[in-house]
Design a protein around this motif. Sequence first.
Motif, PDB file in Angstrom:
ATOM      1  N   ASP B  31       0.853  -1.189   0.000  1.00 50.06           N
ATOM      2  CA  ASP B  31       0.000   0.000   0.000  1.00 50.06           C
ATOM      3  C   ASP B  31       0.886   1.234   0.000  1.00 50.06           C
ATOM      4  O   ASP B  31       1.026   1.922   0.989  1.00 50.06           O
ATOM      5  N   LYS B  35      -4.902   6.484  -0.184  1.00 45.21           N
ATOM      6  CA  LYS B  35      -6.172   6.423  -0.935  1.00 45.21           C
ATOM      7  C   LYS B  35      -6.122   5.402  -2.072  1.00 45.21           C
ATOM      8  O   LYS B  35      -6.820   5.549  -3.079  1.00 45.21           O
ATOM      9  N   GLY B  36      -5.269   4.391  -1.943  1.00 48.03           N
ATOM     10  CA  GLY B  36      -5.257   3.337  -2.953  1.00 48.03           C
ATOM     11  C   GLY B  36      -4.882   3.821  -4.332  1.00 48.03           C
ATOM     12  O   GLY B  36      -5.222   3.199  -5.332  1.00 48.03           O
ATOM     13  N   LEU B 115     -13.454   8.253  -4.773  1.00 45.25           N
ATOM     14  CA  LEU B 115     -12.982   8.294  -3.392  1.00 45.25           C
ATOM     15  C   LEU B 115     -14.104   7.897  -2.448  1.00 45.25           C
ATOM     16  O   LEU B 115     -13.904   7.164  -1.483  1.00 45.25           O
ATOM     17  N   ASN B 119     -13.225   3.964  -2.196  1.00 40.22           N
ATOM     18  CA  ASN B 119     -12.353   3.980  -1.020  1.00 40.22           C
ATOM     19  C   ASN B 119     -13.147   3.913   0.274  1.00 40.22           C
ATOM     20  O   ASN B 119     -12.900   3.062   1.118  1.00 40.22           O
ATOM     21  N   ASP B 120     -14.144   4.823   0.415  1.00 45.99           N
ATOM     22  CA  ASP B 120     -14.880   4.876   1.668  1.00 45.99           C
ATOM     23  C   ASP B 120     -15.707   3.626   1.879  1.00 45.99           C
ATOM     24  O   ASP B 120     -16.102   3.303   2.993  1.00 45.99           O
ATOM     25  N   LEU B 126      -7.960  -1.513  -5.194  1.00 55.39           N
ATOM     26  CA  LEU B 126      -8.085  -0.132  -5.668  1.00 55.39           C
ATOM     27  C   LEU B 126      -7.015   0.284  -6.678  1.00 55.39           C
ATOM     28  O   LEU B 126      -7.342   0.981  -7.649  1.00 55.39           O
ATOM     29  N   TYR B 130      -7.853   2.163 -10.154  1.00 54.65           N
ATOM     30  CA  TYR B 130      -7.369   3.476 -10.607  1.00 54.65           C
ATOM     31  C   TYR B 130      -6.471   3.340 -11.822  1.00 54.65           C
ATOM     32  O   TYR B 130      -6.411   4.248 -12.661  1.00 54.65           O
TER      33      TYR B 130
END
Lengths: 101, 684
Positions: B31, B35-36, B115, B119-120, B126, B130
Motif C-alpha cells: 500500500d 487512498k489506494g 474516493l 475507497n470509503d 483499488l 485506478y
Amino acid sequence: MFAPPEAYLVLSAAVFCIGVFGLLTRKNALLFLMSVELMLNAANINLVAFSFYWGNVTGQTFSLFTMALAAAEVAIGIGIILVLYRNFKDIDVTEATTMRW
Amino acid sequence: MAGIFDFAPAIVLLPFLSFLIAVGTALSGRDLLPKGGAIPGIAATAGSLVLSIAMAATVAGGEVYDATIYTWAVGAVPGAEAPLELTFGVLVDPLSSMMLVIVTLVALLVHVFSLGYMNDDGQTGLPRYYAGLGLFTASMLGFVVADNLLMAFMFFELVGLCSYLLIGFHFREPGPPSAAKKAFLVTRFGDYFFLIGVVAVFATFGTAQFAGTEAAPGFPALAEQALNGEFAANTFLGLGTQAWFTVVGLLVLGGVVGKSAQFPLHTWLPDAMEGPTPVSALIHAATMVAAGVYLVARMYGFYAVSPTALGVIALVGGFTALFAGTMGLVKRELKQVLAYSTISQYGYMMLALGAGGYVAATFHLLTHAFFKALLFLGAGSVILAMHHNENMWDMGGLKDKMPVTYYSFLAGSLALAGIFPFAGFWSKDEILFETLIHGLDGAPLLLLGYVFGLLAVPVTAFYTFRMVFLTFHGEARTAEAEDPVPVRWNVKGPLAVLGVLAAGAGVVNLAPVKYLTGLEVDFLHSWLDGGFTNLTVHHYAEIDPYSSAYIGGEVTTVLLGAAVSLGLALLGLALAYRLYAVPEPVEHTDKLGAAKDLLYDNYYQDEYQVYLANRVVLPLARAADTFDQSVVDGTVNAVSSVSLFSGRRVRRIQTGVVSNYAALVTLGLTVLLVLFGVLGGWLL
C-alpha cells in the motif's frame, strides 16, 4: 627430345584408371588410400605436363600444393584406418556399415 | 517560445502517467500510495482539465493545431507518388477541444467520486481500479485528439479494452466477467467492420487524415473533391464513387453502432452496468459510448457527401431512441433504467447527425455527458446509501434523507426528460427541429426518424420520473431506505458541479431564442464554425444533401416543434407523477401484460442474438473447422506422408558400404562425361 603431349595424357589416364579400378575392387582400407594417391598423382602428371607444354610454372607450383595436400590426406586417412581397426578389429571397409539408416 | 499547443500531448500523457503509477503500486503489492492510488489520478485529470481549458481558450482565439507527432511506418504505394504514412498526430480544433474539456471534467469528477464510492466503501483492488481509470482516460483523450482515422481506431480499441477491464472489476462474482466478455465481443463485432473501413479509407484516398493541409487534404475533403471530379479516388467492387463512399461510410459506421450502443449492437450496454457505478458514469454514459458519435462528427465531411449513409444513420438513431426508451419503461433496477436511457439518448445524437444537425448532435453530446454522468453518479450515491441494492422498489422516501443527491438528481432528470429550461430541453429540441425542417423538404426517412424521436420524448420523461418518484418520493419501503448510509463531500461535490451544469449547460446554444429574437446566442454554433475550413458547420451545411422547409415560417416551426416536444415531455412526466408519486406505488406496468414481459426481456434481443450465434455462427464455424481439419490439414499431411514414404524407400541406397558409394560416384561421373560428350558434340 621430349615425348609428345598425348603420351603424358595417356600415362595420366592409365594411372587414374588403375586408381579407380583399385577403389572399386578392393576392400582393404589401406589399398583404398593407395588408389586415391594414384588418382591424385594422375592429376599431378597432367598439371606438370601442361605446365611444361605452355612454358608456365604455375601448374608445377600447383602440383606441389597437391602433394602437400596428399600428404595431409594420408595422415588423416591413416588416422581413420587406425580408428577403424580399433572399432572393428579389421580394416575391411565393407564391414563398417553401422552408421547407415 | 513554446506555444500552448506544444503541451497538447501532455493532456493524453498525464493520465497515462497516473496509470503507470497505479500499475507500479499494484505490482509492488504494498500500500505505497494513500487512498489506494486515487491521488495521482485526480492530479493527472486535473492537470489535463487545466490544459484542456487552456486549449479551448486558445482555440476560442481562432487558433487551431494539427501536427504529426510520430510516424511509425512509411511505405511506397504502387502507382502513387506520395508514400503511405502511418502516424500519430494531434488535432486540436473547436470540436476536439470541446470534447477534451468534457472528458477531462467528467473524468476528474468521477475520480473524486470514486474516493467516496470505492475507497470509503472499503473496496479491495483499488490500484487496479485506478489503473483502469487512468488508462481509460488516457486512451479516450488520445482518441479525441487523434488526427487520423487509424490512430482513432487504435485508441477506439484501447477504450474498449479499458471498458472490458473495468466492467469485470469485481471478477470474483459471476456477473461482471460475463458482462465484460459480452461488452468486449459485441463491440468487437462492430469494430471488425470499422477496421475494414479504415483499410478501405487508406486504399481509397491514400491518407486517413481528418483535417490535412492545403497541399495534402484530409480524406473528407478528398471525398468531396472526388465527387466534383477534381480527385481520382480508387473505388473497388466495381462501384461508382458515390456508392463506394457509402459502403466505406457504412463500414466505419459498424464500429460506431457497436461503441455507441445503437440497434442492433446495443445489448452489451445494459449488461455493462455490472461494473462499478463511477465506471458506468465515466465510460458507459459520458465518454466512451460518445466515442462513436464523436467519430461520426469528426469525419462528418465524409458522411455528408453520402445521402444514403446519412439516411441510415438517422433511421438507426431514431429507431434506437424509441426502441431503447420503451425497454427502460419497465426496468426495476436504477442503473438499468439509466443504461437504456443512455442508448436512447445516443440514438437522438445519431438521428441528429443523420439529419444534418451537426451542431445539434454535438450539443446533445455535451449536455448528455453532463446530465447522464450526473444521473449515474447520483444513482451511485443512492446505491451506496442502500448497501448496493439497486432495486428501485426497495427504495422510496430518500428525498429528505439525501437532499444534495435528490436535487442534483432531479436537475439531471429534468434535463434528461427535456423540460424547459434545463440543458436537455435545448439540445433535444434542436435535434428534433433540425430533423423536422430537413425532413419537411422532401426527405421522408427523416420524417420517420422525427416521428420516432418525438414518440421517444414522452417515453423518456415517463421512465425518468418513474425512476425519480420510485427512488426518492413516497414512503421508505425497506429498512435500508429508512436509514440510508450517509455520503461524504467527495460524493456530493461532483454531484453539485454536474447538477449546475445539467441545469445550465443549455445556455451555450439557445438556438430557438435566436430564431425568435434574432440575438446571436447560439454560441456553440459559432464555436463549431471556426477552425479548419473543411471542418466547419457552414461547410458541412453546404455539402450535405439537405435543405430546409418550414410549417408556416421559421418562427412558427420553432415554436410548434418546441411546444409539441415540451408538451409530450410534460405528458410523460404527468403520467409518471400520477402513477408513482404516491406513498405506496404499485407496479402499474403489470397492466401491460404480455407487452411488459416483452419489454422486460428486451424484445428478446439477447435471445435472438444467442440463437444466431448458436444456430448460424456455430455451425458455420464448425464447417470451417471441418474444412480446415480435413482439406487444409489433409493437404499438408499428404505432402508430409509422401515425403516420409519416398524417404523410407530412397534411403535404401545408403548402404553404408564405401565401395558402393565409390561405384556410384564413378558411375555418375561417367554418365556425366558421356552426357556432356554427346550433347557437346565431341563424342560420336
